[in-house]
Design an enzyme around this catalytic site. Structure first.
Site, mmCIF file in Angstrom:
data_model
loop_
_atom_site.group_PDB
_atom_site.id
_atom_site.type_symbol
_atom_site.label_atom_id
_atom_site.label_comp_id
_atom_site.label_asym_id
_atom_site.label_seq_id
_atom_site.Cartn_x
_atom_site.Cartn_y
_atom_site.Cartn_z
ATOM 1 N N HIS A 75 -3.824 6.255 3.660
ATOM 2 C CA HIS A 75 -4.506 5.062 3.149
ATOM 3 C C HIS A 75 -3.878 3.769 3.669
ATOM 4 C CE1 HIS A 75 -5.849 2.015 0.238
ATOM 5 N NE2 HIS A 75 -6.888 2.799 0.042
ATOM 6 N N ASP A 116 0.845 -1.191 0.000
ATOM 7 C CA ASP A 116 0.000 0.000 0.000
ATOM 8 C C ASP A 116 0.880 1.241 0.000
ATOM 9 O OD1 ASP A 116 -2.261 1.894 0.918
ATOM 10 O OD2 ASP A 116 -3.291 -0.031 0.904
ATOM 11 N N SER A 160 -10.846 -5.165 5.040
ATOM 12 C CA SER A 160 -9.715 -6.087 5.027
ATOM 13 C C SER A 160 -9.764 -6.958 6.276
ATOM 14 C CB SER A 160 -8.381 -5.313 5.021
ATOM 15 O OG SER A 160 -8.291 -4.431 3.942
#
Length: 426
Positions: free
Chosen positions: A109, A44, A407
């Site tokens: 994020h 990420d 997630s």
């Protein structure tokens, strides 16, 4: 070592407390200490290591299977964040002043995603009073390995492939990847980096979890479709954020937003956006009617609350028509916007409006997404140097934020069944 295929190095885009309780993942559960042996790799935008979600108090040293390292020069890994690597763009001039050339997350994020998967339990967490409670990941005792491939201008595919390779060699058990193509396109698997990377991981016993994408509600809008990965769509959960608007004729309307500003019931003049062009030169009616710079008027966010840097509320079209009629009916129209409140959503769960839908564009015989999970208005840790929204003039910077994202379910299963293969977990 052999070359399987060659294709252009393009950019990908990033796609996300009540949620775990809602689906029955209780905080107190017996796993015979397997959970702390689970290593989740997060590909990420990095992580904010000082967040309480990643404190290692009470953690033992990393499991013996861990072979990774910590490339960070601006923080030290611990027994929670056991590894951290970063992959700068090939051309360093692609970095902006907002980017930090380390595994540290400057966008928020990656921190949000990592804490949603495996963040510690943090009591009294909230976003300026909203969603107050215990924030935690699906597997709060699991270890986290960070692979930063995403920067302010996107996520380079060459970096993504390198991160997959490193994560496999490092010894992760599960890979969480909330990345997609900016535009869904029909392709073939051996020319798609997420297909190649997740297939390579699967061959080495590592399951990859990918988001379906945020281009719904249209059919065949999937941005990830890999048969050997788990593709997760987003659903609502039984909590919704409601913001009320009251006009000067004493009629209240219920909309959606994350409004933390308190107008204390004071009424202010209200104007139809299309008329704003008359007040300021350089704007035509179409651009002002749709508020193209900061806000918008459409049906895109009917189930997702958004933060704005000023009091704002997203209303249904039928209510917008009524308010427009009121504005035209009086010489001095006024309105007020109230602070957001939380209500129980009795209709949950339903597929989120923005969640990408099947059918599978590449392998039509295999249905995707595999499942949906709560992914609307999820509170999790955030990078305190990043504004809580990308809207122009937003300056608020917090340790927690509410955005979409889902997630952790696969890692939860792995914590009960450490010997299960990717196929068994799927």
């Amino acid at each position: 070592m052999a070359v399987v295929s060659v294709f252009p190095d393009e950019k990908r885009q990033l796609l996300t407390t009540r949620s775990w309780d809602f689906i029955g993942f209780t905080q107190e559960v017996e796993r015979q200490n397997y959970e702390s042996d689970v290593i989740v790799g997060v590909i990420d935008s990095g992580v904010w290591p000082e967040s309480k979600s990643f404190d290692d108090k009470g953690f033992s040293p990393p499991p013996a299977k861990w072979k990774g390292s910590c490339q960070a020069f601006d923080f030290t890994c611990n027994n929670k964040i056991i590894g951290a690597k970063f992959y700068p763009p090939l051309h360093h001039n692609a970095l902006s002043s907002k980017d930090i050339e380390s595994p540290r997350d400057s966008s928020g994020h990656g921190t949000h995603t990592a804490s949603t998967v495996a963040g510690n339990s943090i009591s009294m967490a909230s976003m300026l009073g909203l969603a107050q409670g215990t924030a935690r990941g699906g597997v709060p005792s699991a270890r986290i390995a960070v692979y930063k491939v995403c920067w302010s201008d996107g996520c380079n595919e060459a970096s993504i492939l390198a991160a997959f390779d490193d994560a496999i060699k490092d010894g992760v058990d599960i890979l969480s990847v909330s990345i997609s193509e900016s535009v869904s396109k029909t392709n073939i698997h051996f020319k798609d980096v997420l297909s190649v990377g997740s297939f390579h991981a699967m061959k080495h016993g590592v399951l990859t979890v990918l988001s379906a994408g945020n281009t719904g509600p249209y059919p065949k809008s999937l941005q990830n479709y890999q048969p050997w990965a788990i593709i997760v769509g987003a659903s609502t959960l039984d909590r919704k954020f409601v913001t009320k608007v009251k006009t000067g004729n004493n009629i209240a309307y219920e909309g959606i937003s994350l409004n933390t500003f308190d107008l204390k019931g004071k009424y202010y003049p209200i104007i139809y956006g299309g008329d704003a062009a008359k007040k300021r030169p350089g704007f035509d009616q179409d651009s002002s009617r749709n508020c193209l710079t900061n806000l918008m008027q459409e049906q895109a966010y009917i189930d997702m609350a958004i933060s704005f840097p000023l009091p704002a509320c997203y209303l249904q079209s039928k209510d917008v028509v009524k308010i427009h009629t009121y504005i035209r009916s009086t010489s001095f129209p006024t309105a007020t916007i109230f602070k957001t409140i939380e209500l129980k959503d009795s209709l949950a769960r339903i597929v989120a409006f923005f969640s990408s839908r099947g059918l599978n564009n590449v392998t039509s015989e295999i249905l995707k997404p595999d499942l949906i999970a709560p992914g609307v208005d999820i509170i999790a840790s955030w990078s305190p140097i990043s504004p809580i929204s990308e809207i122009f003039s937003e300056t608020r910077k917090l340790k927690f934020n509410i955005i979409s994202g889902t997630s952790g379910a696969a890692a939860y299963i792995k914590s009960f069944h450490p010997t299960w293969s990717p196929a068994a977990i799927r």
